[in-house]
Scaffold this motif. Structure first.
Motif, mmCIF file in Angstrom:
data_model
loop_
_atom_site.group_PDB
_atom_site.id
_atom_site.type_symbol
_atom_site.label_atom_id
_atom_site.label_comp_id
_atom_site.label_asym_id
_atom_site.label_seq_id
_atom_site.Cartn_x
_atom_site.Cartn_y
_atom_site.Cartn_z
ATOM 1 N N PRO A 295 0.818 -1.223 0.000
ATOM 2 C CA PRO A 295 0.000 0.000 0.000
ATOM 3 C C PRO A 295 0.852 1.273 0.000
ATOM 4 O O PRO A 295 0.525 2.243 -0.678
ATOM 5 N N ALA A 298 2.154 1.817 -3.442
ATOM 6 C CA ALA A 298 1.030 2.169 -4.327
ATOM 7 C C ALA A 298 0.641 3.632 -4.125
ATOM 8 O O ALA A 298 0.388 4.365 -5.095
ATOM 9 N N LEU A 299 0.620 4.075 -2.867
ATOM 10 C CA LEU A 299 0.266 5.475 -2.587
ATOM 11 C C LEU A 299 1.332 6.420 -3.128
ATOM 12 O O LEU A 299 1.020 7.488 -3.677
ATOM 13 N N ALA A 385 -9.180 8.196 -0.639
ATOM 14 C CA ALA A 385 -8.123 8.062 0.382
ATOM 15 C C ALA A 385 -8.727 7.866 1.766
ATOM 16 O O ALA A 385 -8.123 7.225 2.628
ATOM 17 N N PRO A 389 -8.619 1.176 3.108
ATOM 18 C CA PRO A 389 -8.018 0.742 4.376
ATOM 19 C C PRO A 389 -6.561 1.183 4.521
ATOM 20 O O PRO A 389 -5.646 0.362 4.541
ATOM 21 N N VAL A 390 -6.351 2.473 4.570
ATOM 22 C CA VAL A 390 -5.012 3.041 4.819
ATOM 23 C C VAL A 390 -5.158 4.120 5.880
ATOM 24 O O VAL A 390 -6.169 4.816 5.919
ATOM 25 N N ARG A 391 -4.140 4.235 6.712
ATOM 26 C CA ARG A 391 -4.189 5.267 7.750
ATOM 27 C C ARG A 391 -3.909 6.629 7.114
ATOM 28 O O ARG A 391 -3.149 6.703 6.140
ATOM 29 N N GLN A 394 -0.342 7.170 6.375
ATOM 30 C CA GLN A 394 0.218 6.516 5.183
ATOM 31 C C GLN A 394 0.042 7.412 3.954
ATOM 32 O O GLN A 394 0.940 7.507 3.119
#
Lengths: 532, 239
Positions: A295, A298-299, A385, A389-391, A394
């Motif tokens: 992830p 990817a970000l 965003a 499921p990313v903080r 992140q």
């Protein structure tokens, strides 16, 4: 109708001045006054002050030599250059790429009203950039010579018509970009390359102008005669500010005629360009197995893709990527001579050259501020965003990493080139390298902090967060002031403690700020991003 | 699967959602109906973990969206009413990005993209930038991206807007497939005929408050859903 459209345009540009995104409320009258006050101080105080200084140095000698027209010719051309430089890149997107073009065109609004409202936006931007040169120039002239009504008229004509001329030039260039981009496949790359060629020409002229200005003051009479003989247009242009009625009349007529011609051209093509989808060949999809990324990667890839997809983003926030290696190569070629010259000029204090080299690198680093608008550029797609499921950290970290990678690699190249040129021992050289890297970290963290503080995801044109936001303004001028302060403090008192101690203190201070900003970003910053 | 307990969210003085309680079990297609501004989108955004809420609790498979947002988000997918996707990416790049975030293996994502893109007739356009897509194509891409990690719970806000009849039919089939495999769907719609034919359960919301919920039979009885909805709207207006 036109009034409404202009109001909408201005509300969009100055949204952060009227609306507090943190509290989700309109600002109070006092808040608006403070915001505008800060803006005026930066534009009038910092930029205006620089050009007022130049005007004071140039005006008196040229007036004494009886060629005051040359003073106005030089300052007027500077105003035109600065204005075109400031507004040319957003004219194309303001005119043709505004996201509400379709919406406005679908309503019973005359097309010419939409065009005029967009052009007023461009004019105001041209005015904002060119007036910081023109206003001090005119005022300094009025202080230097006896003021007559025709002199006042000339000054006013310059103040009004030069920004209009800048607008016309920007529109013509924007129109050319629009025509070309409809037929291009790799629009982003070609737009960037063309723009860089423009930048190169601009800086070439700019640096030549420094020497030329000194030469002009020393040999004013000779230059005056030569220009008058060879370029009578420039002579007449310069005569406007001195109150020459014929020149004023001629200039006004020419500008009005040009305005009419540009208006006709834009009116004829605006609809077809702004609603065109382009006749570019469709890219064929070939199915293949993609490589899986984490992830985080990817970000980061998403941020870099966004940066590379937008010429405005690249040009306004990533010039350092090219200029840092260019500076490194320049130092490899001319570094020895430059260092020797600096050493002889600043022989009173050890380490001045080292500090100036660091400051030069930091100034170029500050031209990379892609992290600043990256939060606002999430725009309406911010739900992605926020729902994935990313903080929040992140997502913010990927923005930070983009800035660090795209600036850090060119900076390291420049540092390798410069390392051998630093006229101090290896420990000081290492400290200089560490300082530049810590400064990059500070700039990146501060940029992200500003991006979050002044976040605006409700824009209709990407140029708004990229170029017109308060955050961008603060980072540009803030980093210049910071660099100037580092050099100034060293020249004033710092040289007494030597470069090693001075750099050590700066590293420690920068490090402390970095820690503070990091902690803010991890807590309040993440919360703020989640609530956008 | 999804438990919404006493959800309350205000914007300034206005209560967008007021003490809303809803339970959605595995295998259910749950329709969410209400007039514009009733609080449907706020509820869906709260469940998706986008909107912070003031009071109440939302649990997905027993996990709280407040305390374990990542774990909850991994089990669901959300499609908003307006598919604002990353316009600077191509369709395939966007799908790969979403698959990366959810950790879908290369082979699985390849197979799923192939399958869904073929079904929605989007394969030929996958290499095109999303900026060049029509509204309907963006909606199809958003649906594929939502399905790519095989979520257990799918939240959709007005999913049929912009879809052509064939794609709308396909989406209904896919929704049923998810529920047949033990998943659940929670979606808002203004198309009452669709809700009536498709949903196992339905909830009607007005001014943030739940005014009726239950199985389709419980809610509408022998009347049409449209008649019941309009009647309830009038009743609560008179009150």
């Amino acid at each position: 109708m036109l009034k409404l459209l202009v109001k909408k345009q201005l509300m969009e540009v100055f949204r952060a001045y009227f609306y507090n995104s943190k509290k989700n409320t309109s600002r109070s009258k006092a808040g608006i006054i403070v915001m505008f006050g800060g803006f005026i101080i930066i534009m009038a105080g910092v930029l205006g002050g620089t050009f007022a200084f130049l005007a004071f140095n140039l005006c008196a000698p040229l007036v004494e030599a009886g060629i005051d027209w040359l003073y106005f010719a030089v300052m007027g051309l500077l105003g035109i250059f600065l204005g075109v430089f400031g507004s040319v890149f957003n004219t194309f997107s303001t005119l043709y790429l505004a996201k509400d073009n379709d919406f406005l065109l679908s309503m019973p609004i005359p097309v010419k009203d939409i065009m005029v409202s967009r052009l007023i936006n461009v004019y105001l931007l041209s005015l904002m950039y060119s007036i910081v040169v023109l206003l001090p120039s005119v005022i300094v002239y009025w202080i230097t010579v006896p003021v007559t009504p025709t002199v006042i008229l000339g000054g006013i004509v310059l103040l009004i018509l030069i920004p209009l001329f800048v607008t016309l030039l920007s529109c013509l260039l924007g129109w050319c970009v629009a025509k070309v981009s409809l037929r291009l496949k790799n629009k982003s790359l070609i737009t960037v390359l063309l723009s860089l060629a423009f930048f190169a020409a601009y800086y070439f002229l700019y640096f030549k102008a420094q020497g030329l200005l000194s030469d002009v003051i020393a040999n004013a009479a000779v230059y005056g005669e030569n220009i008058k003989g060879a370029a009578y247009g420039i002579y007449l242009f310069g005569r406007i500010g001195t109150g020459d009625l014929v020149a004023i009349l001629l200039f006004t007529v020419v500008i009005l005629a040009l305005t009419a011609a540009v208006w006709m051209l834009l009116q004829k093509t605006f609809l077809s360009i702004s609603t065109a989808t382009g006749a570019v060949k469709k890219t064929v999809y070939h199915e293949k197995t993609a490589q899986q990324k984490t992830p985080g990667r990817a970000l980061l890839g998403r941020e870099i893709t966004h940066f590379l997809s937008n010429p405005n983003y690249m040009l306004n926030c990533g010039l350092g990527i090219i200029l840092l290696p260019a500076l490194g190569i320049f130092m490899l070629i001319k570094g020895r001579e430059l260092v020797e010259a600096l050493e002889s000029v600043f022989s009173f204090g050890a380490g001045v050259t080292t500090i100036l080299i660091c400051v030069a690198l930091c100034m170029v680093v500050s031209m990379n501020d892609m992290v600043v608008p990256s939060v606002s550029l999430e725009g309406k797609s911010i739900w992605l965003a926020q729902s994935l499921p990313v903080r929040p950290w992140q997502v913010l970290k990927s923005k930070l990493m983009m800035q660090l990678l795209l600036t850090g690699i060119p900076l390291l190249f420049a540092l390798v080139c410069v390392f051998g040129m630093i006229p101090d021992g290896v420990p000081v050289r290492i400290l200089a390298v560490v300082f530049c890297l810590v400064n990059l970290l500070l700039l990146s963290l501060f940029g992200l902090f500003l991006g979050l503080k002044f976040a605006n995801v409700k824009w209709t044109n990407e140029i708004t967060p990229i170029k017109q936001g308060m955050a961008v303004l603060i980072i540009i001028f803030g980093s210049w002031i910071y660099c100037a302060a580092i050099a100034g403090l060293y020249l004033w008192q710092g040289y007494k403690i030597g470069p090693a101690a001075y750099l050590g203190i700066l590293i420690a201070l920068d490090g402390l700020f970095c820690v503070g900003l990091y902690l803010w970003l991890r807590r309040q910053g993440c919360r703020k991003f989640a609530e956008l | 699967m999804l438990k919404i307990e006493h959800l309350t969210k205000s914007f300034g003085a206005k209560k967008a959602v007021d003490d809303l309680t809803l339970h959605i079990a595995p295998g259910e297609i749950y329709g969410f109906i209400g007039h514009n501004g009733a609080g449907k989108t706020t509820t869906l955004r709260s469940v998706a973990g986008i909107q912070q809420f003031d009071e109440g609790e939302i649990r997905i498979n027993g996990r709280s969206i407040r305390t374990e947002p990542l774990e909850c988000k991994r089990e669901m997918a959300y499609i908003p009413d307006n598919p604002d996707l990353y316009e600077y990416m191509s369709g395939i790049k966007f799908l790969n990005f979403i698959a990366d975030i959810f950790g879908v293996s290369p082979q699985e994502r390849k197979d799923r993209i192939h399958d869904y893109a073929e079904r929605f007739e989007l394969t030929a356009d996958l290499a095109q930038p999303i900026a060049a897509y029509s509204h309907g194509m963006k909606q199809k891409l958003a649906i594929i991206s939502a399905w790519i990690h095989r979520p257990k719970l799918i939240l959709m806000d007005e999913p049929f807007v912009g879809l052509d009849p064939k794609a709308a039919h396909l989406l209904k089939e896919m929704m049923r497939e998810v529920c047949d495999q033990g998943g659940a769907i929670f979606f808002s719609t203004h198309v009452l005929e669709v809700a009536e034919k498709l949903c196992d359960k339905v909830a009607i919301i007005k001014q943030g408050q739940l005014i009726r919920s239950g199985t389709m039979e419980e809610v509408k009885g022998d009347d049409s859903l449209e008649e019941v909805f309009l009647e309830l709207e009038e009743d609560s207006s008179e009150e």
